[in-house]
Structures are given as C-alpha cells and as structure tokens.
Design a protein around this motif. Sequence first.
Motif, PDB file in Angstrom:
ATOM      1  N   THR A   5       0.832  -1.201   0.000  1.00 12.23           N
ATOM      2  CA  THR A   5       0.000   0.000   0.000  1.00 12.23           C
ATOM      3  C   THR A   5       0.870   1.255   0.000  1.00 12.23           C
ATOM      4  O   THR A   5       2.078   1.195   0.260  1.00 12.23           O
ATOM      5  CB  THR A   5      -0.911   0.025   1.241  1.00 12.23           C
ATOM      6  OG1 THR A   5      -0.079   0.182   2.406  1.00 12.23           O
ATOM      7  CG2 THR A   5      -1.741  -1.245   1.358  1.00 12.23           C
ATOM      8  N   ASP A   6       0.239   2.381  -0.262  1.00 12.20           N
ATOM      9  CA  ASP A   6       0.957   3.659  -0.176  1.00 12.20           C
ATOM     10  C   ASP A   6       1.480   3.889   1.234  1.00 12.20           C
ATOM     11  O   ASP A   6       2.582   4.421   1.412  1.00 12.20           O
ATOM     12  CB  ASP A   6       0.043   4.821  -0.576  1.00 12.20           C
ATOM     13  CG  ASP A   6      -0.234   4.862  -2.076  1.00 12.20           C
ATOM     14  OD1 ASP A   6       0.519   4.225  -2.845  1.00 12.20           O
ATOM     15  OD2 ASP A   6      -1.199   5.532  -2.475  1.00 12.20           O
ATOM     16  N   GLU A   7       0.720   3.458   2.225  1.00 14.40           N
ATOM     17  CA  GLU A   7       1.165   3.598   3.608  1.00 14.40           C
ATOM     18  C   GLU A   7       2.405   2.749   3.871  1.00 14.40           C
ATOM     19  O   GLU A   7       3.317   3.175   4.589  1.00 14.40           O
ATOM     20  CB  GLU A   7       0.044   3.226   4.583  1.00 14.40           C
ATOM     21  CG  GLU A   7      -1.125   4.179   4.588  1.00 14.40           C
ATOM     22  CD  GLU A   7      -2.114   3.945   3.443  1.00 14.40           C
ATOM     23  OE1 GLU A   7      -2.136   2.827   2.864  1.00 14.40           O
ATOM     24  OE2 GLU A   7      -2.843   4.888   3.102  1.00 14.40           O
ATOM     25  N   ASP A   8       2.437   1.558   3.301  1.00 12.20           N
ATOM     26  CA  ASP A   8       3.614   0.697   3.435  1.00 12.20           C
ATOM     27  C   ASP A   8       4.841   1.374   2.826  1.00 12.20           C
ATOM     28  O   ASP A   8       5.926   1.364   3.417  1.00 12.20           O
ATOM     29  CB  ASP A   8       3.401  -0.651   2.739  1.00 12.20           C
ATOM     30  CG  ASP A   8       2.326  -1.507   3.376  1.00 12.20           C
ATOM     31  OD1 ASP A   8       2.060  -1.344   4.588  1.00 12.20           O
ATOM     32  OD2 ASP A   8       1.753  -2.340   2.652  1.00 12.20           O
ATOM     33  N   LEU A   9       4.680   1.943   1.641  1.00 14.90           N
ATOM     34  CA  LEU A   9       5.789   2.633   0.982  1.00 14.90           C
ATOM     35  C   LEU A   9       6.241   3.845   1.785  1.00 14.90           C
ATOM     36  O   LEU A   9       7.440   4.105   1.894  1.00 14.90           O
ATOM     37  CB  LEU A   9       5.397   3.050  -0.430  1.00 14.90           C
ATOM     38  CG  LEU A   9       5.298   1.924  -1.445  1.00 14.90           C
ATOM     39  CD1 LEU A   9       4.762   2.445  -2.775  1.00 14.90           C
ATOM     40  CD2 LEU A   9       6.633   1.241  -1.642  1.00 14.90           C
ATOM     41  N   ASP A  10       5.289   4.578   2.330  1.00 20.45           N
ATOM     42  CA  ASP A  10       5.639   5.729   3.159  1.00 20.45           C
ATOM     43  C   ASP A  10       6.437   5.305   4.383  1.00 20.45           C
ATOM     44  O   ASP A  10       7.429   5.946   4.748  1.00 20.45           O
ATOM     45  CB  ASP A  10       4.382   6.491   3.600  1.00 20.45           C
ATOM     46  CG  ASP A  10       3.708   7.231   2.471  1.00 20.45           C
ATOM     47  OD1 ASP A  10       4.347   7.435   1.408  1.00 20.45           O
ATOM     48  OD2 ASP A  10       2.530   7.606   2.645  1.00 20.45           O
ATOM     49  N   GLU A  11       6.031   4.209   5.016  1.00 25.12           N
ATOM     50  CA  GLU A  11       6.732   3.709   6.199  1.00 25.12           C
ATOM     51  C   GLU A  11       8.130   3.221   5.822  1.00 25.12           C
ATOM     52  O   GLU A  11       9.107   3.487   6.528  1.00 25.12           O
ATOM     53  CB  GLU A  11       5.929   2.591   6.867  1.00 25.12           C
ATOM     54  CG  GLU A  11       6.566   2.040   8.115  1.00 25.12           C
ATOM     55  CD  GLU A  11       6.665   3.023   9.269  1.00 25.12           C
ATOM     56  OE1 GLU A  11       7.320   2.682  10.270  1.00 25.12           O
ATOM     57  OE2 GLU A  11       6.113   4.142   9.183  1.00 25.12           O
ATOM     58  N   CYS A  12       8.235   2.536   4.713  1.00 19.57           N
ATOM     59  CA  CYS A  12       9.541   2.064   4.240  1.00 19.57           C
ATOM     60  C   CYS A  12      10.456   3.253   3.975  1.00 19.57           C
ATOM     61  O   CYS A  12      11.628   3.250   4.370  1.00 19.57           O
ATOM     62  CB  CYS A  12       9.352   1.237   2.975  1.00 19.57           C
ATOM     63  SG  CYS A  12      10.866   0.570   2.299  1.00 19.57           S
ATOM     64  N   THR A  13       9.932   4.265   3.318  1.00 17.47           N
ATOM     65  CA  THR A  13      10.710   5.474   3.036  1.00 17.47           C
ATOM     66  C   THR A  13      11.151   6.145   4.333  1.00 17.47           C
ATOM     67  O   THR A  13      12.299   6.559   4.461  1.00 17.47           O
ATOM     68  CB  THR A  13       9.882   6.454   2.182  1.00 17.47           C
ATOM     69  OG1 THR A  13       9.562   5.816   0.941  1.00 17.47           O
ATOM     70  CG2 THR A  13      10.635   7.739   1.912  1.00 17.47           C
TER      71      THR A  13
END
Length: 92
Positions: A5-13
Amino acid sequence: MADITDEDLDECTRIINAMWAMDVANSGHERQADHAAGMLLSGSTLQTVAPGQILELVDRVIQLGYIAALEDVRRGVFDDAIMQWRPDLAED
C-alpha cells in the motif's frame, strides 16, 4: 507476496531515511557512499523507468550498504578475496 500500500511505501521510506540520517549523513564517508551508489545506478535501466523518489530511495539503500560494508572491513570482517585488490587493508 501481499500488495504493498501507499502507507507501506511511506513507512519504508521513513525507515530508510531515518537509517540513512543516522548511519550515512554524518559518517565522514558521505561522498564515497554517494559515489558508490552513483556508479551502481549509472548503468542501470532503473534510471530510465523508475520515478525520481524511487531512485532516491534505492540510492540511499545502496549508500547504507556501502557504510555497512565499510564498517565490516574496519572490524576485519571480510573474506580473503578482498586482499587481492586491497592489500593495504591488512597493513597497520
């Protein structure tokens, strides 16, 4: 593999940026880490297909790997093959 998800990508970033700030930004080897990442990415097709934010993230991950490898070498954690191209690492 589950969809990201976009939230997953944001957290990874966020995590990668925090690690980069802690381990690379003030390491004294920022220029060398940046150069190493640039060299790896320069011949990559990733540069032509990935958005800028993804490239920046990959660049930072490579820099983190460079700094981790540098720390291993400093602690003497490396295989003997490295001595073929960097014999000075064994010198005191």
